[in-house]
Enzyme design. Structure first.
Site, short mmCIF file in Angstrom:
data_model
loop_
_atom_site.label_atom_id
_atom_site.label_comp_id
_atom_site.label_asym_id
_atom_site.label_seq_id
_atom_site.Cartn_x
_atom_site.Cartn_y
_atom_site.Cartn_z
N ASN A 29 -19.28 9.42 33.05
CA ASN A 29 -19.83 9.17 31.72
C ASN A 29 -19.13 7.93 31.15
OD1 ASN A 29 -20.60 9.21 29.05
ND2 ASN A 29 -19.59 11.16 28.54
N LYS A 86 -19.69 6.46 28.40
CA LYS A 86 -19.61 6.47 26.93
C LYS A 86 -20.03 5.09 26.39
CE LYS A 86 -16.23 10.13 27.30
NZ LYS A 86 -15.04 10.80 26.82
N HIS A 113 -22.33 16.89 24.19
CA HIS A 113 -20.98 16.34 24.34
C HIS A 113 -20.20 16.47 23.03
CE1 HIS A 113 -17.63 13.74 25.25
NE2 HIS A 113 -17.97 13.82 26.52
N GLU A 118 -18.12 14.61 21.64
CA GLU A 118 -18.08 13.42 20.79
C GLU A 118 -19.31 13.35 19.88
OE1 GLU A 118 -17.32 10.61 23.91
OE2 GLU A 118 -15.29 11.39 24.08
N GLU A 153 -15.60 20.99 28.96
CA GLU A 153 -14.70 19.89 28.61
C GLU A 153 -13.89 20.27 27.37
OE1 GLU A 153 -16.25 15.88 30.12
OE2 GLU A 153 -17.39 16.29 28.31
N GLY A 206 -9.77 12.28 27.19
CA GLY A 206 -9.18 10.98 26.88
C GLY A 206 -7.71 11.06 26.48
N SER A 247 -9.73 14.33 31.24
CA SER A 247 -8.60 13.68 31.92
C SER A 247 -8.56 13.94 33.43
CB SER A 247 -7.27 14.08 31.26
OG SER A 247 -7.24 13.58 29.94
P1 13P Z 1 -12.00 11.53 30.06
O1 13P Z 1 -12.20 11.68 31.55
O2 13P Z 1 -11.79 10.12 29.63
O3 13P Z 1 -10.96 12.48 29.55
O4 13P Z 1 -13.39 11.97 29.37
C1 13P Z 1 -14.00 13.15 29.73
C2 13P Z 1 -15.35 13.19 29.13
O5 13P Z 1 -15.51 13.32 27.92
C3 13P Z 1 -16.51 13.04 30.02
O6 13P Z 1 -17.70 13.37 29.38
#
Ligand code: 13P
Length: 229
Positions: free
Chosen positions: A6, A8, A88, A90, A157, A163, A193
């Site tokens: 992803n 983002k 997600h 976010e 997640e 992150g 992560s």
């Molecule tokens: P990271 O791998 O940067 O922690 O992000 C995970 C994520 O949100 C994938 O959708």
């Protein structure tokens, strides 16, 4: 194993083209049974060829119409996109997507036969209260979601692991995925992560069917290290 990247709000159209060239070169060595997905930003969507599935990080649950700044099913159809991330954290947190809206989106794209990677995950204050509270929280994220839909996967997640460099522990992943497996027989990805130093450990867990990777997927060489580990 499923390896989903992803991006983002990273990469441009031009850097995505370079990325895919590098990815395709490395994917020649991938195990046949492994599946790779990438989710670039919408501006980089195009017809790409390779041993991977191209999906989108988001779309609005509308065929086409008046929703300024969004894309609907018609715009995805042009590029033959039928894979989407929904739910997600976010988007739930930064864009205030409610469970009601997330489930509306799920049902809209389900009706069109899309392959859905449905993301769930708890914040730190819930995790700190213990595993039972986590499961209760995650169950609420299935409200309005058809867990019998045959073309979806779950991505677990934990928000505090996204992150942050701090992935969930193997014990936490096992306990959570095992409970999720009681709810649904669909594949379950872990995200948060995931990186070169923990992919072997995480992918060896029985109830982990794949990984959803943010930061460590941004560089094709890094992502390939996870896929080919
Ligand atoms: P990271 O791998 O940067 O922690 O992000 C995970 C994520 O949100 C994938 O959708």
């Amino acid at each position: 194993m499923i390896y989903a990247g992803n991006f983002k709000t990273n990469h441009t159209r031009s850097s995505t083209i370079d990325y895919i060239k590098e990815l395709n070169f490395g994917l020649k060595d991938k195990k046949e049974e492994d599946k790779v997905y990438i989710f670039p930003p919408l501006t980089a969507i195009d017809f790409y060829r390779g041993d991977f599935t191209l999906g989108v990080q988001n779309a609005y649950p509308i065929e086409s119409g008046a929703v300024t700044g969004e894309v609907g099913a018609a715009q995805l159809e042009e590029f033959k996109i039928n894979t989407i991330l929904i739910g997600h954290s976010e988007r739930r947190e930064l864009l205030n997507e409610t469970q009601e809206f997330v489930s509306k989106k799920f049902n809209f794209f389900k009706k069109r036969g899309f392959e859905i990677i449905y993301c769930i995950g708890e914040p730190l204050e819930i995790r700190e209260k213990g595993q039972d509270g986590v499961i209760e929280y995650l169950k609420k994220q299935f409200m309005g979601i058809d867990i019998d839909y045959s073309n979806f996967m779950i991505a677990y997640e934990p928000i505090w692991a996204i992150g942050t460099g701090r992935s969930a522990t193997v014990e936490e992943i096992i306990a959570t995925h095992n409970k999720l497996k009681e709810l649904s027989n669909r594949p379950i990805l872990y995200g948060g992560s995931v990186k070169e130093t923990n992919i072997a450990e995480i992918s060896s867990i029985d109830s982990v069917d794949g990984v959803l990777v943010g930061g460590a997927s941004l560089n094709a060489d890094n992502f390939l290290k996870l896929i080919l580990h």
